[in-house]
Write a protein that holds these residues in place. Structure first.
Motif, PDB file in Angstrom:
ATOM      1  N   ALA A 113       0.834  -1.204   0.000  1.00 30.28           N
ATOM      2  CA  ALA A 113       0.000   0.000   0.000  1.00 30.28           C
ATOM      3  C   ALA A 113       0.867   1.252   0.000  1.00 30.28           C
ATOM      4  O   ALA A 113       0.585   2.230  -0.707  1.00 30.28           O
ATOM      5  CB  ALA A 113      -0.925   0.002   1.223  1.00 30.28           C
ATOM      6  N   LEU A 114       1.960   1.203   0.773  1.00 26.89           N
ATOM      7  CA  LEU A 114       2.863   2.349   0.813  1.00 26.89           C
ATOM      8  C   LEU A 114       3.477   2.596  -0.554  1.00 26.89           C
ATOM      9  O   LEU A 114       3.543   3.723  -1.043  1.00 26.89           O
ATOM     10  CB  LEU A 114       3.972   2.093   1.840  1.00 26.89           C
ATOM     11  CG  LEU A 114       5.130   3.077   1.810  1.00 26.89           C
ATOM     12  CD1 LEU A 114       4.701   4.405   2.360  1.00 26.89           C
ATOM     13  CD2 LEU A 114       6.317   2.544   2.586  1.00 26.89           C
ATOM     14  N   LEU A 115       3.926   1.510  -1.188  1.00 22.90           N
ATOM     15  CA  LEU A 115       4.575   1.684  -2.477  1.00 22.90           C
ATOM     16  C   LEU A 115       3.596   2.138  -3.544  1.00 22.90           C
ATOM     17  O   LEU A 115       3.946   2.921  -4.422  1.00 22.90           O
ATOM     18  CB  LEU A 115       5.273   0.386  -2.893  1.00 22.90           C
ATOM     19  CG  LEU A 115       6.452   0.071  -1.998  1.00 22.90           C
ATOM     20  CD1 LEU A 115       7.002  -1.306  -2.304  1.00 22.90           C
ATOM     21  CD2 LEU A 115       7.550   1.096  -2.182  1.00 22.90           C
ATOM     22  N   GLN A 116       2.364   1.662  -3.455  1.00 22.78           N
ATOM     23  CA  GLN A 116       1.347   2.159  -4.386  1.00 22.78           C
ATOM     24  C   GLN A 116       1.121   3.650  -4.178  1.00 22.78           C
ATOM     25  O   GLN A 116       0.962   4.411  -5.126  1.00 22.78           O
ATOM     26  CB  GLN A 116       0.018   1.418  -4.149  1.00 22.78           C
ATOM     27  CG  GLN A 116       0.013   0.008  -4.636  1.00 22.78           C
ATOM     28  CD  GLN A 116      -0.178  -0.068  -6.146  1.00 22.78           C
ATOM     29  OE1 GLN A 116       0.115   0.871  -6.882  1.00 22.78           O
ATOM     30  NE2 GLN A 116      -0.664  -1.207  -6.587  1.00 22.78           N
ATOM     31  N   PHE A 117       1.138   4.038  -2.903  1.00 22.80           N
ATOM     32  CA  PHE A 117       0.962   5.465  -2.587  1.00 22.80           C
ATOM     33  C   PHE A 117       2.083   6.287  -3.214  1.00 22.80           C
ATOM     34  O   PHE A 117       1.840   7.327  -3.835  1.00 22.80           O
ATOM     35  CB  PHE A 117       0.945   5.627  -1.067  1.00 22.80           C
ATOM     36  CG  PHE A 117       0.913   7.057  -0.605  1.00 22.80           C
ATOM     37  CD1 PHE A 117       2.056   7.685  -0.137  1.00 22.80           C
ATOM     38  CD2 PHE A 117      -0.263   7.776  -0.641  1.00 22.80           C
ATOM     39  CE1 PHE A 117       2.026   8.999   0.298  1.00 22.80           C
ATOM     40  CE2 PHE A 117      -0.304   9.091  -0.219  1.00 22.80           C
ATOM     41  CZ  PHE A 117       0.843   9.697   0.250  1.00 22.80           C
ATOM     42  N   VAL A 118       3.326   5.790  -3.063  1.00 24.14           N
ATOM     43  CA  VAL A 118       4.464   6.525  -3.640  1.00 24.14           C
ATOM     44  C   VAL A 118       4.361   6.537  -5.159  1.00 24.14           C
ATOM     45  O   VAL A 118       4.495   7.569  -5.813  1.00 24.14           O
ATOM     46  CB  VAL A 118       5.785   5.868  -3.201  1.00 24.14           C
ATOM     47  CG1 VAL A 118       6.937   6.430  -3.999  1.00 24.14           C
ATOM     48  CG2 VAL A 118       6.020   6.089  -1.729  1.00 24.14           C
TER      49      VAL A 118
END
Lengths: 225, 203
Positions: A111-116
């Motif tokens: 989820a974090l990487l998708q956010f970035v």
């Protein structure tokens, strides 16, 4: 041509306010006593910045870092350090600006990487990043690819510094976002992609998470599956 | 007087450059067909002090200059440009152009006299165009004193648009390059790539 005198791009309103301030020494405050911190956060949501202004400011940042850095990797570290506080603040701002239903701090790595990959890139560069992949070497390394980083648009690296990638600044921003979200990273670095003809400026951002983050991820996965 | 034509001809997909005295009618036939090429030959950039900072040939039709000769050319042009500016008469009449097949003609912008209506007198500039039978040299001087010299064939249209685009490329990839020191020789890969992409295709 003077490249160090370009003011940092603010919105028109703020510039007008600054111009009305009395020309005394030191930090100038607008006469209405409203600073940038008093403005609504959503006000500059869609405001744009001239690419040329950023380019000139970035030139000065690189020259400033280069004066104090004896080697290429030092220079990259300094650029990285310049971007770090930006990442910390952008994390909060971008989550705040999302619609209330999805305004959640990412708790899983993906989820974090998708956010970035999506939200952060869209905010900074107007388009999502090009690829997101897990590295083959280790489960703690992830790679975000950008075919043509905006910050490198006008920069031609001289032959003696061919390893330098000025997108280390963006890598610093990513590191700030990850650290701020609670996913401590060992490092986030920007590398040139080898053997690329169509996109000569293709850059890969290598994100290395610390082992405790991977451990935590494993526990979470074991708990919910 | 035999004229020397440098021409290219396409033979079965190969492009060959033929230079020589054209006496036979057959040669003349081929050459007149191809002479309508509009080509950009060379670009030179001269800094404020008159030193050559960029020299690039895009077409080898013009005789190649050694690097020393290019430096001399740049310095000489810089001087002549300044002299021409001072020679400009204060009246509004443009200098007449001589036009014969192989002579040179140059035009420079004289200052217009300020009329009672308060129109601003345009300041005199130096040499802007130098034309011979074989090539045309156009000079664009920026506000900061950098000169862009473009050698093109005499029939090339839109030279001003080309120079403006070159100036745009210069402002983008040279001025916004952190590793470029102003007034030094231009060694920017992106500038070269942009120029080649724009000028080699601009026929």
């Amino acid at each position: 041509m003077s490249i160090s005198q370009q003011p940092k791009a603010a919105s028109n309103v703020l510039q007008q306010q600054l111009q009305q301030a009395p020309p005394s020494g030191g930090l100038r405050y607008p006469s209405s006593k409203k600073t940038i911190y008093d403005r609504n956060l959503n006000r500059t949501r869609t405001s744009e910045l001239s690419r040329a202004s950023f380019a000139y400011l970035f030139i000065e940042m690189i020259s400033y870092a280069q004066k104090r850095a004896p080697s290429v990797s030092d220079l990259e570290k300094r650029l990285n350090a310049s971007g770090y506080p930006l990442g910390l603040k952008l994390l909060d701002l971008l989550i705040y600006r999302e619609p209330p239903r999805s305004a959640l701090r990412p708790t899983r790595i993906l989820a974090l990487l998708q956010f970035v990959h999506t939200t952060l890139w869209k905010h900074l560069f107007g388009r999502p990043a090009d690829a997101l992949e897990l590295s083959n070497n280790s489960p703690a390394e992830y790679m975000i690819t950008d075919n043509e980083p905006l910050v490198n648009a006008y920069i031609s690296i001289p032959k003696e510094m061919s390893q330098l990638n000025c997108a280390a600044y963006v890598a610093g921003i990513i590191e700030g976002v990850c650290d701020g979200a609670g996913f401590v990273t060992e490092s986030v670095t920007a590398h040139w992609a080898e053997g690329e003809d169509i996109w000569p400026g293709k850059t890969i951002f290598l994100i290395k998470f610390k082992p405790e983050v991977i451990e935590r991820e494993g526990i979470l996965k074991g708990g919910t599956s | 007087m035999p004229d020397i034509y440098v021409a290219a001809c396409n033979c079965n997909g190969w492009t060959r450059r033929l230079a020589g005295l054209s006496t036979s009618a057959q040669w003349k036939g081929i050459l007149t067909k191809i002479r309508s090429f509009t080509v950009v030959f060379t670009l030179l950039i001269i800094n404020k002090a008159g030193g050559l900072i960029y020299n690039r040939a895009f077409d080898s039709s013009l005789a190649a200059l050694s690097s020393n000769d290019s430096l001399i050319l740049a310095g000489t042009f810089h001087g002549i440009h300044a002299i021409a500016r001072n020679l400009c008469p204060p009246s509004a009449l443009p200098s007449s152009t001589l036009s014969s097949a192989s002579s040179t003609s140059f035009t420079s912008n004289p200052s217009a006299s300020a009329s009672a209506l308060g129109t601003r007198a345009t300041p005199a500039t130096g040499i802007q165009v130098l034309e011979t039978a074989r090539f045309r040299l156009t000079c664009f001087q920026t506000v900061t004193g950098t000169k862009f010299l473009l050698f093109t064939s005499p029939e090339q249209p839109n030279v001003d648009a080309i120079l403006r685009r070159v100036y745009e490329l210069y402002a983008d990839f040279v001025m916004k390059n952190p590793f470029y020191t102003t007034e030094m020789p231009v060694r920017c890969e992106k500038f070269d790539r942009g120029l080649v992409g724009f000028l080699v295709g601009a026929r």
